[in-house]
Design a protein around this motif. Structure first.
Motif, PDB file in Angstrom:
ATOM      1  N   VAL A  86       0.834  -1.208   0.000  1.00  0.00           N
ATOM      2  CA  VAL A  86       0.000   0.000   0.000  1.00  0.00           C
ATOM      3  C   VAL A  86       0.868   1.258   0.000  1.00  0.00           C
ATOM      4  O   VAL A  86       0.590   2.228  -0.737  1.00  0.00           O
ATOM      5  CB  VAL A  86      -0.948   0.005   1.218  1.00  0.00           C
ATOM      6  N   MET A  87       1.932   1.271   0.794  1.00  0.00           N
ATOM      7  CA  MET A  87       2.803   2.448   0.867  1.00  0.00           C
ATOM      8  C   MET A  87       3.518   2.698  -0.462  1.00  0.00           C
ATOM      9  O   MET A  87       3.713   3.853  -0.867  1.00  0.00           O
ATOM     10  CB  MET A  87       3.836   2.265   1.983  1.00  0.00           C
ATOM     11  N   ASN A  88       3.901   1.646  -1.154  1.00  0.00           N
ATOM     12  CA  ASN A  88       4.538   1.812  -2.460  1.00  0.00           C
ATOM     13  C   ASN A  88       3.566   2.402  -3.474  1.00  0.00           C
ATOM     14  O   ASN A  88       3.939   3.248  -4.291  1.00  0.00           O
ATOM     15  CB  ASN A  88       5.091   0.479  -2.965  1.00  0.00           C
ATOM     16  N   LEU A  89       2.319   1.978  -3.418  1.00  0.00           N
ATOM     17  CA  LEU A  89       1.317   2.539  -4.318  1.00  0.00           C
ATOM     18  C   LEU A  89       1.054   4.010  -4.010  1.00  0.00           C
ATOM     19  O   LEU A  89       0.884   4.831  -4.926  1.00  0.00           O
ATOM     20  CB  LEU A  89       0.017   1.738  -4.207  1.00  0.00           C
ATOM     21  N   LEU A  90       1.062   4.372  -2.738  1.00  0.00           N
ATOM     22  CA  LEU A  90       0.877   5.778  -2.358  1.00  0.00           C
ATOM     23  C   LEU A  90       2.069   6.629  -2.791  1.00  0.00           C
ATOM     24  O   LEU A  90       1.907   7.777  -3.214  1.00  0.00           O
ATOM     25  CB  LEU A  90       0.668   5.889  -0.843  1.00  0.00           C
ATOM     26  N   PHE A 166       7.808   2.312  -8.294  1.00  0.00           N
ATOM     27  CA  PHE A 166       7.022   1.944  -7.113  1.00  0.00           C
ATOM     28  C   PHE A 166       5.853   1.023  -7.479  1.00  0.00           C
ATOM     29  O   PHE A 166       5.489   0.133  -6.701  1.00  0.00           O
ATOM     30  CB  PHE A 166       6.510   3.207  -6.418  1.00  0.00           C
ATOM     31  N   LEU A 167       5.263   1.215  -8.662  1.00  0.00           N
ATOM     32  CA  LEU A 167       4.195   0.324  -9.115  1.00  0.00           C
ATOM     33  C   LEU A 167       4.735  -1.085  -9.340  1.00  0.00           C
ATOM     34  O   LEU A 167       4.115  -2.076  -8.922  1.00  0.00           O
ATOM     35  CB  LEU A 167       3.568   0.856 -10.405  1.00  0.00           C
ATOM     36  N   PHE A 168       5.889  -1.174  -9.996  1.00  0.00           N
ATOM     37  CA  PHE A 168       6.527  -2.478 -10.207  1.00  0.00           C
ATOM     38  C   PHE A 168       6.785  -3.164  -8.869  1.00  0.00           C
ATOM     39  O   PHE A 168       6.513  -4.367  -8.702  1.00  0.00           O
ATOM     40  CB  PHE A 168       7.841  -2.287 -10.969  1.00  0.00           C
ATOM     41  N   SER A 169       7.291  -2.425  -7.902  1.00  0.00           N
ATOM     42  CA  SER A 169       7.592  -2.988  -6.582  1.00  0.00           C
ATOM     43  C   SER A 169       6.331  -3.494  -5.901  1.00  0.00           C
ATOM     44  O   SER A 169       6.326  -4.575  -5.290  1.00  0.00           O
ATOM     45  CB  SER A 169       8.272  -1.926  -5.713  1.00  0.00           C
ATOM     46  N   ALA A 170       5.258  -2.727  -6.001  1.00  0.00           N
ATOM     47  CA  ALA A 170       3.999  -3.123  -5.377  1.00  0.00           C
ATOM     48  C   ALA A 170       3.465  -4.422  -5.986  1.00  0.00           C
ATOM     49  O   ALA A 170       2.961  -5.298  -5.266  1.00  0.00           O
ATOM     50  CB  ALA A 170       2.965  -2.009  -5.530  1.00  0.00           C
TER      51      ALA A 170
END
Length: 400
Positions: A86-90, A166-170
């Protein structure tokens, strides 16, 4: 204990999970120079987020360690990784440095709920020898995650922009949560709680003995070098040798490769020759001292030498970490507090990480990179002295 086939499959799962935790945690540091270039946000403001994440990760390690000895380790890992997603998406949609700081502090705390519970499960379900072998190999997942980010981030930045990292990581985190909940095992709490209730006082006392306090200080020092150099090395290469952001980020791939090699060497020394984790740490600190001095003398002369020296330095510190944060906790198994000890020791590493990440930013902006590298030299020498002083006390208290 589980059978060999199950143990091998669990080792793979732990590796994948720990790798995902790194992908969702170090991505900010890997692309910090690109964020600075694209947003115009000052380096010191951006470094606050990385530093804040290290600090809350360190605090979270202690909380996670204690929770891991009282609650389901399997559920703790799942919860931590879920919050991190969730934090990565934010972070993908954030632009204000103080919003980034808040998000990444929460992410750091959530990330702490992975390694201590994983160690708790490993100590309980693996044999002693298999743990010694696999704890180091599973810790390589941090390097695998680093390689993945440093390889993929420049590609994503070139094709899209830094936000999609960050999207890739999420997405990696979401896939891992599914695998973890499907295949991970939990541990029998009944025997462990009884053991813990009768021995907690002794375990807490041991944490306050001079030899363990010395080990904690050595862990802080290696954390200052391991994560500080990893975070800022691409920026150092970019500013000193002017190779460009994307190329400088790619140079970060070299560091985890060296880390894998150094931890493997350290593991073999420990399992087959020396059998004292503190002595192995001395050897790694000595190697770190030699290459940091070389880096100081050769800085500005050759990008290749600088990258190799930085990579060897961080690799040596990973070797220290593998000994002091992975091989020390099992000695506390009989007290039922393995997760707590793991959390406390890991917290020390990230005290160092937080100090160095912000400190390097300030020093590089105000005094240049040579001052930073000189301090790295002094830290490795101090680490060597502290670990050397702890060799005999450790052997007397824990290995006789």
């Amino acid at each position: 204990m589980v059978d060999k086939k199950k143990a091998r499959s669990l080792a793979v799962l732990f590796t994948v999970t720990y790798m995902a935790s790194y992908i969702t945690r170090i991505n900010f540091g890997a692309i910090i120079s690109e964020i600075e270039a694209q947003t115009g946000i000052a380096r010191t403001l951006l470094s606050m987020s990385v530093t804040g994440g290290f600090i809350t990760y360190g605090i979270g390690q202690i909380v996670s360690g204690i929770c891991g000895d009282h609650f389901s380790p399997k559920k703790l890992v799942s919860l931590g990784l879920g919050v991190s997603v969730v934090m990565n998406l934010l972070m993908m949609i954030s632009s204000h440095p103080y919003v980034m700081l808040a998000i990444w502090c929460i992410n750091g705390f959530a990330q702490a709920f992975m390694w201590p519970p994983i160690v708790k499960i490993m100590v309980e379900v693996f044999s002693e020898e298999y743990y010694k072998k696999m704890a180091v190999r599973i810790s390589w997942a941090s390097s695998y995650g680093t390689i993945a980010i440093y390889l993929i981030a420049p590609l994503i930045i070139t094709l899209l922009n830094w936000r999609f990292v960050f999207l890739f990581s999420a997405i990696c985190g979401i896939i891992t949560i599914f695998l973890w909940n499907k295949f991970a095992v939990d541990i029998d709490r009944t025997k462990i709680i009884k053991k813990q209730q009768s021995n907690t006082k002794n375990a807490n006392y041991l944490l306050l003995t001079p030899v363990v306090m010395g080990i904690m200080l050595a862990i802080i020092l290696q954390g200052m070098l391991r994560d500080g150099v990893t975070t800022w090395m691409p920026t150092y290469i970019d500013e000193v040798y002017h190779l460009g952001t994307a190329v400088s980020i790619l140079t970060g791939i070299v560091m985890p490769l060296f880390s894998i090699g150094c931890t493997q060497i350290t593991s073999k020394l420990y399992r087959h020759k020396i059998k004292n984790p503190v002595t192995c740490s001395v050897i790694m600190f000595v190697i770190g001292s030699a290459v940091s001095v070389t880096l100081y003398l050769c800085s500005g002369a050759s990008a290749i030498i600088s990258v190799l020296c930085s990579a060897t330095l961080t690799g040596a510190m990973h070797g220290v970490s593998s000994m002091l944060t992975a091989m020390v906790p099992p000695y506390f198994k009989k007290y039922g507090n393995v997760s707590t000890v793991t959390g406390v020791l890991n917290a020390c590493a990230y005290v160092g990480s937080g100090i160095s990440t912000f400190g390097i930013a300030i020093l590089s902006e105000n005094f240049g990179w040579q001052m930073n590298i000189l301090i790295w030299c002094l830290i490795t020498i101090l680490g060597t002295i502290i670990c050397f002083a702890c060799i005999k006390p450790w052997k007397n208290k824990f290995q006789i």
